[in-house]
Design a protein around this motif. Sequence first.
Motif, PDB file in Angstrom:
ATOM      1  N   PHE A  33     -17.719  38.214  14.977  1.00  0.00           N
ATOM      2  CA  PHE A  33     -17.860  38.817  13.650  1.00  0.00           C
ATOM      3  C   PHE A  33     -19.157  39.364  13.191  1.00  0.00           C
ATOM      4  CE2 PHE A  33     -15.273  34.713  13.981  1.00  0.00           C
ATOM      5  CZ  PHE A  33     -14.040  35.354  13.849  1.00  0.00           C
ATOM      6  N   ALA A  34     -20.253  38.781  13.598  1.00  0.00           N
ATOM      7  CA  ALA A  34     -21.558  39.487  13.238  1.00  0.00           C
ATOM      8  C   ALA A  34     -22.056  40.775  13.562  1.00  0.00           C
ATOM      9  CB  ALA A  34     -22.643  38.516  13.532  1.00  0.00           C
ATOM     10  N   LEU A  49     -25.016  35.817   2.681  1.00  0.00           N
ATOM     11  CA  LEU A  49     -24.899  35.463   1.568  1.00  0.00           C
ATOM     12  C   LEU A  49     -23.225  35.307   1.486  1.00  0.00           C
ATOM     13  CD1 LEU A  49     -25.230  34.929  -1.624  1.00  0.00           C
ATOM     14  CD2 LEU A  49     -25.547  37.736  -1.723  1.00  0.00           C
ATOM     15  N   PHE A  50     -22.353  36.399   1.967  1.00  0.00           N
ATOM     16  CA  PHE A  50     -21.057  36.492   1.813  1.00  0.00           C
ATOM     17  C   PHE A  50     -20.341  35.428   2.777  1.00  0.00           C
ATOM     18  CE2 PHE A  50     -21.555  40.380  -0.359  1.00  0.00           C
ATOM     19  CZ  PHE A  50     -20.700  40.249  -1.391  1.00  0.00           C
ATOM     20  N   GLY A  53     -20.885  31.991   0.881  1.00  0.00           N
ATOM     21  CA  GLY A  53     -20.255  32.447  -0.343  1.00  0.00           C
ATOM     22  C   GLY A  53     -18.751  32.329  -0.448  1.00  0.00           C
ATOM     23  N   ILE A  54     -18.137  32.782   0.667  1.00  0.00           N
ATOM     24  CA  ILE A  54     -16.712  32.930   0.842  1.00  0.00           C
ATOM     25  C   ILE A  54     -16.351  31.410   1.637  1.00  0.00           C
ATOM     26  CG2 ILE A  54     -14.961  33.665   2.364  1.00  0.00           C
ATOM     27  CD1 ILE A  54     -16.483  36.466   2.200  1.00  0.00           C
ATOM     28  N   SER A  55     -17.318  30.708   2.378  1.00  0.00           N
ATOM     29  CA  SER A  55     -16.874  29.506   2.561  1.00  0.00           C
ATOM     30  C   SER A  55     -16.943  28.330   1.502  1.00  0.00           C
ATOM     31  CB  SER A  55     -18.049  29.004   3.654  1.00  0.00           C
ATOM     32  OG  SER A  55     -18.039  29.770   4.916  1.00  0.00           O
ATOM     33  N   VAL A  56     -17.776  28.634   0.393  1.00  0.00           N
ATOM     34  CA  VAL A  56     -17.623  27.743  -0.773  1.00  0.00           C
ATOM     35  C   VAL A  56     -16.382  27.833  -1.364  1.00  0.00           C
ATOM     36  CG1 VAL A  56     -18.596  27.363  -2.788  1.00  0.00           C
ATOM     37  CG2 VAL A  56     -20.187  27.757  -1.090  1.00  0.00           C
ATOM     38  N   LEU A 227     -16.187  39.282   7.626  1.00  0.00           N
ATOM     39  CA  LEU A 227     -17.037  38.421   6.589  1.00  0.00           C
ATOM     40  C   LEU A 227     -16.184  37.107   6.320  1.00  0.00           C
ATOM     41  CD1 LEU A 227     -18.376  40.650   3.789  1.00  0.00           C
ATOM     42  CD2 LEU A 227     -19.779  39.505   5.651  1.00  0.00           C
ATOM     43  N   VAL A 228     -15.100  37.215   6.328  1.00  0.00           N
ATOM     44  CA  VAL A 228     -14.053  35.969   6.230  1.00  0.00           C
ATOM     45  C   VAL A 228     -14.156  35.104   7.352  1.00  0.00           C
ATOM     46  CG1 VAL A 228     -11.697  35.317   5.861  1.00  0.00           C
ATOM     47  CG2 VAL A 228     -12.694  37.072   4.190  1.00  0.00           C
ATOM     48  N   GLY A 229     -14.124  35.988   8.467  1.00  0.00           N
ATOM     49  CA  GLY A 229     -13.885  35.382   9.829  1.00  0.00           C
ATOM     50  C   GLY A 229     -15.496  34.426   9.966  1.00  0.00           C
ATOM     51  N   LEU A 230     -16.488  35.155   9.601  1.00  0.00           N
ATOM     52  CA  LEU A 230     -17.840  34.592   9.667  1.00  0.00           C
ATOM     53  C   LEU A 230     -17.738  33.264   8.732  1.00  0.00           C
ATOM     54  CD1 LEU A 230     -20.659  36.871   9.190  1.00  0.00           C
ATOM     55  CD2 LEU A 230     -20.455  35.394  11.107  1.00  0.00           C
ATOM     56  N   ALA A 231     -17.182  33.182   7.466  1.00  0.00           N
ATOM     57  CA  ALA A 231     -17.093  32.276   6.675  1.00  0.00           C
ATOM     58  C   ALA A 231     -16.289  31.182   7.069  1.00  0.00           C
ATOM     59  CB  ALA A 231     -16.665  32.649   5.290  1.00  0.00           C
ATOM     60  N   VAL A 232     -15.178  31.489   7.691  1.00  0.00           N
ATOM     61  CA  VAL A 232     -14.413  30.398   8.120  1.00  0.00           C
ATOM     62  C   VAL A 232     -14.831  29.541   9.557  1.00  0.00           C
ATOM     63  CG1 VAL A 232     -12.103  29.736   9.175  1.00  0.00           C
ATOM     64  CG2 VAL A 232     -12.397  31.255   7.132  1.00  0.00           C
TER      65      VAL A 232
END
Length: 298
Positions: A33-34, A49-50, A53-56, A227-232
């Motif tokens: 993802f990165a 940051l995203f 933040g999306i993880s939160v 970004l969602v993939g990174l968060a999850v």
Amino acid sequence: MARKHAYNLVDRRFIGLICGIAAGVSYGTNPMFAKPLLESGVPVIVMLLFRYGISVLLLSSWMVLKKENFSLRKRELSLLAVLGLLFAGSSLFLFLSYKFIPSGLATTLVYLYPVFVAVIMVFLKFYPSWQTWLSIVATFFGIILLSSPSGGGEIKIAGIILAIMSALSYAFYLVIVNRSTRIKHVSERALTLYALITGTILFAIIRIFQGGSIIEGIDTAADWGNLVGLAVFPTMISLFTLAVSSRFIGPTKTSILGVFEPLTAIIIGTVIFGEPMTLKMGLGIAICVGAVIFVSQK
């Protein structure tokens, strides 16, 4: 809590091992993802940051649906904030180290964290077995084979220090999660959530001081998807399974299972990005997997 003691020792060991592997594998999906985000021109701090933040948002929404308790005492909140700073700091130090030393060398130095965990545990009078020390040494040499510095890049002492700081931050995070009685009764999901909140605040403050748009480089639906993939995967799932594993089998064995991070990253690089797989890398993978199998039998 009663839920934690409902498992017998065999169940706890098995769950701890599975979660330790899951933590390593999920964290190893970072490049998937990165890398596209970096190629799209998304700054590292914006990405982090995203990512946090999306993880939160996702984890807190899940906890609301499950009607879990968010309340904490002040003494717990302060320690969870420290944990968040340690985990976020580990990510930040690693990314910063790439500016001064080759990524392969940085990866090798960061994988000193199982050694740091074992040394910290010795200071706490918990002595790893000789099998555990042997597995740590074996996996470290395996990582050296996997992460040979590329391209003869310039090596600066600042990069070495930053990579070691990343490893130390990660090591202290694991030990505190396992050993602190102050947060023993805090659920793994709540522990993960408050660590993520701290990281989000940290990266937001850094971005404010940096200046520039908060969505710089995020232009397409694919960018948001990454970004969602990174968060999850390498954030929310990795942090949660890391907490479970450290509590169930201890920080030292959990840190050894972290070898699945670079293994997963290398497999992703080979399969998805077409990066070469050499005989030396194959030998490094074999050594690492063998060491994990060995320590899991103890």
